[in-house]
Scaffold this active site. Structure first.
Site, PDB file in Angstrom:
ATOM      1  N   TYR A 131     -14.449  20.019  55.954  1.00  0.00           N
ATOM      2  CA  TYR A 131     -14.093  20.225  57.352  1.00  0.00           C
ATOM      3  C   TYR A 131     -12.787  20.989  57.433  1.00  0.00           C
ATOM      4  O   TYR A 131     -11.988  21.006  56.482  1.00  0.00           O
ATOM      5  CB  TYR A 131     -13.964  18.877  58.089  1.00  0.00           C
ATOM      6  CG  TYR A 131     -12.811  18.031  57.613  1.00  0.00           C
ATOM      7  CD1 TYR A 131     -11.551  18.126  58.199  1.00  0.00           C
ATOM      8  CD2 TYR A 131     -12.969  17.128  56.557  1.00  0.00           C
ATOM      9  CE1 TYR A 131     -10.490  17.351  57.761  1.00  0.00           C
ATOM     10  CE2 TYR A 131     -11.918  16.343  56.108  1.00  0.00           C
ATOM     11  CZ  TYR A 131     -10.674  16.462  56.715  1.00  0.00           C
ATOM     12  OH  TYR A 131      -9.623  15.700  56.259  1.00  0.00           O
ATOM     13  N   CYS A 132     -12.549  21.645  58.564  1.00  0.00           N
ATOM     14  CA  CYS A 132     -11.281  22.320  58.833  1.00  0.00           C
ATOM     15  C   CYS A 132     -11.066  22.293  60.345  1.00  0.00           C
ATOM     16  O   CYS A 132     -11.806  21.622  61.069  1.00  0.00           O
ATOM     17  CB  CYS A 132     -11.271  23.744  58.275  1.00  0.00           C
ATOM     18  SG  CYS A 132     -12.569  24.802  58.932  1.00  0.00           S
ATOM     19  N   THR A 133     -10.098  23.015  60.846  1.00  0.00           N
ATOM     20  CA  THR A 133      -9.731  22.896  62.260  1.00  0.00           C
ATOM     21  C   THR A 133     -10.841  23.354  63.200  1.00  0.00           C
ATOM     22  O   THR A 133     -11.292  22.604  64.064  1.00  0.00           O
ATOM     23  CB  THR A 133      -8.449  23.694  62.553  1.00  0.00           C
ATOM     24  OG1 THR A 133      -7.432  23.312  61.634  1.00  0.00           O
ATOM     25  CG2 THR A 133      -7.979  23.439  63.973  1.00  0.00           C
ATOM     26  N   ILE A 181     -12.895  20.241  63.328  1.00  0.00           N
ATOM     27  CA  ILE A 181     -12.289  19.031  63.886  1.00  0.00           C
ATOM     28  C   ILE A 181     -12.249  19.088  65.410  1.00  0.00           C
ATOM     29  O   ILE A 181     -12.473  18.085  66.093  1.00  0.00           O
ATOM     30  CB  ILE A 181     -10.859  18.854  63.336  1.00  0.00           C
ATOM     31  CG1 ILE A 181     -10.877  18.729  61.813  1.00  0.00           C
ATOM     32  CG2 ILE A 181     -10.181  17.642  63.954  1.00  0.00           C
ATOM     33  CD1 ILE A 181      -9.497  18.878  61.177  1.00  0.00           C
ATOM     34  N   GLY A 184     -13.639  25.467  61.968  1.00  0.00           N
ATOM     35  CA  GLY A 184     -14.873  25.754  61.247  1.00  0.00           C
ATOM     36  C   GLY A 184     -14.847  26.968  60.351  1.00  0.00           C
ATOM     37  O   GLY A 184     -15.610  27.050  59.384  1.00  0.00           O
TER      38      GLY A 184
END
Length: 299
Positions: free
Chosen positions: A177-179, A206, A181
């Protein structure tokens, strides 16, 4: 309803003559009056911008008129004002700086996308490993429960870090996951290139996870680091919300990042309210002494 919005968006799509497109897009964005950072490369676009409701609606309508971006997805947050002080629209070689040994195509080589509800369900399984696809300082402010903290300061460090620290998990399901995508689009492609077979990414990142009505950010501890004036944004909208950031000075829980008050340092560090007052915004006594010396010299 608040009068401003923040848009977070990206799309991997080949852009003919990206330098000219970036120049034209800068003129359009300036005339519109939005602020933020937009990166344009031959492989697509990646941006975060702020503006009034009218300005952001006009921006999205303009982009939808372009066949390349007609279906681009926007994450939208309400805001009290601009989240940026300036506007930057720049041409880059890569949307996410990786400098890998070969060019990866995240649209065909990336991991399987999981909707927020699916991602939450997968997190409960015993056969998964959750990998944070961001930098260590972003993880320190907030992260998914039990996620692995990558000891990296920039995205291009990931391939070597994966080889050194992830080999034991090659037979596991890897959730990333990241901020918003975009980094996981490329990170999952790297993982698969490095021999990981069962790789997944949180679709929309996220930000989307926190807005999804089915999960409401459940399982995300702390706050999310964002690259605008807000810095720290709450994701978990349930009664599970806790702080995980630890004050650089005393270790107390906090969700505040500050820059050292010494202009020659500007170290970004987590700082609780009490220490912000007691330390006067400095990350160390040395920085405060240096700042006083510069002020006394009149430099």
């Amino acid at each position: 309803m608040k009068q401003y919005r923040i848009l977070l968006f990206y799309k991997y799509i080949p852009i003919p003559d990206p330098e000219s497109f970036a120049a034209e897009h800068l003129l359009f964005a300036k005339e519109l009056g939005v602020k933020g950072r937009i990166l344009i490369a031959s492989e697509g676009i990646n941006g975060t911008l702020s503006g009034t409701i009218e300005q952001t609606e006009r921006y999205m309508a303009h982009m939808r008129e372009n066949p390349l971006f007609a279906d681009m997805v926007y994450k939208i947050d309400e805001a009290d004002g601009h989240a940026f002080k300036k506007l930057f629209v720049r041409h880059k070689k890569e949307l996410v700086t990786l400098r890998y040994h070969r060019r990866l195509d995240p649209m065909t080589e990336g991991g399987e996308r999981l909707a927020p509800k699916q991602f939450h369900e997968y997190m409960q399984r015993d056969d998964v490993v959750i990998l944070d696809g961001r930098s260590g300082y972003e993880y320190d402010l907030g992260h998914f429960r039990n996620a692995i903290r990558p000891d990296v300061d920039s995205f291009r460090e990931f391939p070597e870090w994966i080889r050194d620290h992830m080999a034991e998990y090659k037979d596991k399901k890897i959730l990333t996951y990241c901020t918003g995508g975009i980094r996981c689009e490329m990170l999952t492609a790297v993982l698969k290139e490095e021999g990981f077979r069962d790789v997944y990414q949180l679709d929309g990142g996220i930000v989307t996870y926190g807005q999804d009505p089915d999960v409401r950010g459940r399982g995300f501890d702390g706050n999310c680091y964002v690259f605008d004036e807000r810095v720290s944004v709450r994701i978990n909208q349930t009664d599970e919300h806790v702080l995980v950031g630890e004050c650089y000075h005393c270790g107390a829980k906090t969700d505040r990042y500050v820059n050292c008050a010494d202009d020659s340092c500007h170290r970004q560090h987590l700082c609780c309210d009490d220490c912000l007052t007691a330390k006067r915004g400095y990350c160390s006594a040395e920085c405060e002494a240096h700042d006083r010396a510069v002020a006394a010299s009149g430099a």
